[in-house]
Motif scaffolding. Sequence first.
Motif, short mmCIF file in Angstrom:
data_model
loop_
_atom_site.label_atom_id
_atom_site.label_comp_id
_atom_site.label_asym_id
_atom_site.label_seq_id
_atom_site.Cartn_x
_atom_site.Cartn_y
_atom_site.Cartn_z
N THR A 114 86.06 64.43 -0.09
CA THR A 114 86.13 63.86 1.26
C THR A 114 84.95 62.89 1.45
O THR A 114 83.99 62.92 0.68
CB THR A 114 86.03 64.97 2.32
OG1 THR A 114 84.72 65.57 2.22
CG2 THR A 114 87.11 66.02 2.12
N GLN A 150 89.91 57.24 2.49
CA GLN A 150 89.87 58.53 3.18
C GLN A 150 90.97 59.47 2.71
O GLN A 150 90.84 60.67 2.83
CB GLN A 150 89.96 58.31 4.69
CG GLN A 150 88.73 57.67 5.25
CD GLN A 150 88.81 57.44 6.75
OE1 GLN A 150 89.84 57.64 7.36
NE2 GLN A 150 87.70 57.01 7.33
N ASP A 151 92.06 58.91 2.16
CA ASP A 151 93.14 59.77 1.67
C ASP A 151 93.01 60.09 0.18
O ASP A 151 93.93 60.64 -0.42
CB ASP A 151 94.50 59.19 1.99
CG ASP A 151 94.77 57.86 1.32
OD1 ASP A 151 93.84 57.28 0.72
OD2 ASP A 151 95.91 57.37 1.39
#
Length: 175
Positions: free
Chosen positions: A80, A140-141
């Motif tokens: 993350t 972010q993914d």
Amino acid sequence: MTGKLLAILLLGSAVLAGGAMYYLQVYGFYYGVVSKPGQDVRLLAIGADEPETIAYTDFQAIDADSSPIRYRACFETDLTPADLAGYQTANDPEPLTAPGWFECYDAIEIANALQTGQAQAFIGAKNIHFGVDRIVAVTQDGKGYVWHALNNCGEKAYDGTVVGEECPQQPETGQ
């Protein structure tokens, strides 16, 4: 008749030369990079001198010996943005384009993601080749992209400016 024959010969030669240049630029010099599990995607931690491997999957990359900045790669990671907070960010990253046939890497999409904050760019390694840093962007993914970019020393060396003491010693060319 001789003039027409010469014109056809010149035109044919020009078409063949143009086709050969196109092929060499888009396909000819590139080759697939053999994955080295655990070594392909690395980031430079804040304050560190050596990069460290991050967790990744689905790695694919291309490179070419004709230029140190032709390297492109794609991968996926479960990390993350919070997990990546301890790594050095890249200043003003500009993803370089890749050949259209390398479908996982789209420089325009990567640049847009960086501008909108959907992705963040990090230093993967400094001076991977003289004057060239490896840049790693992660969205972010969890999609990741890697390219090489000239650093300050590389820009100076390749435009003919005096390099200066802060740059590493340039390798001998053997000429």
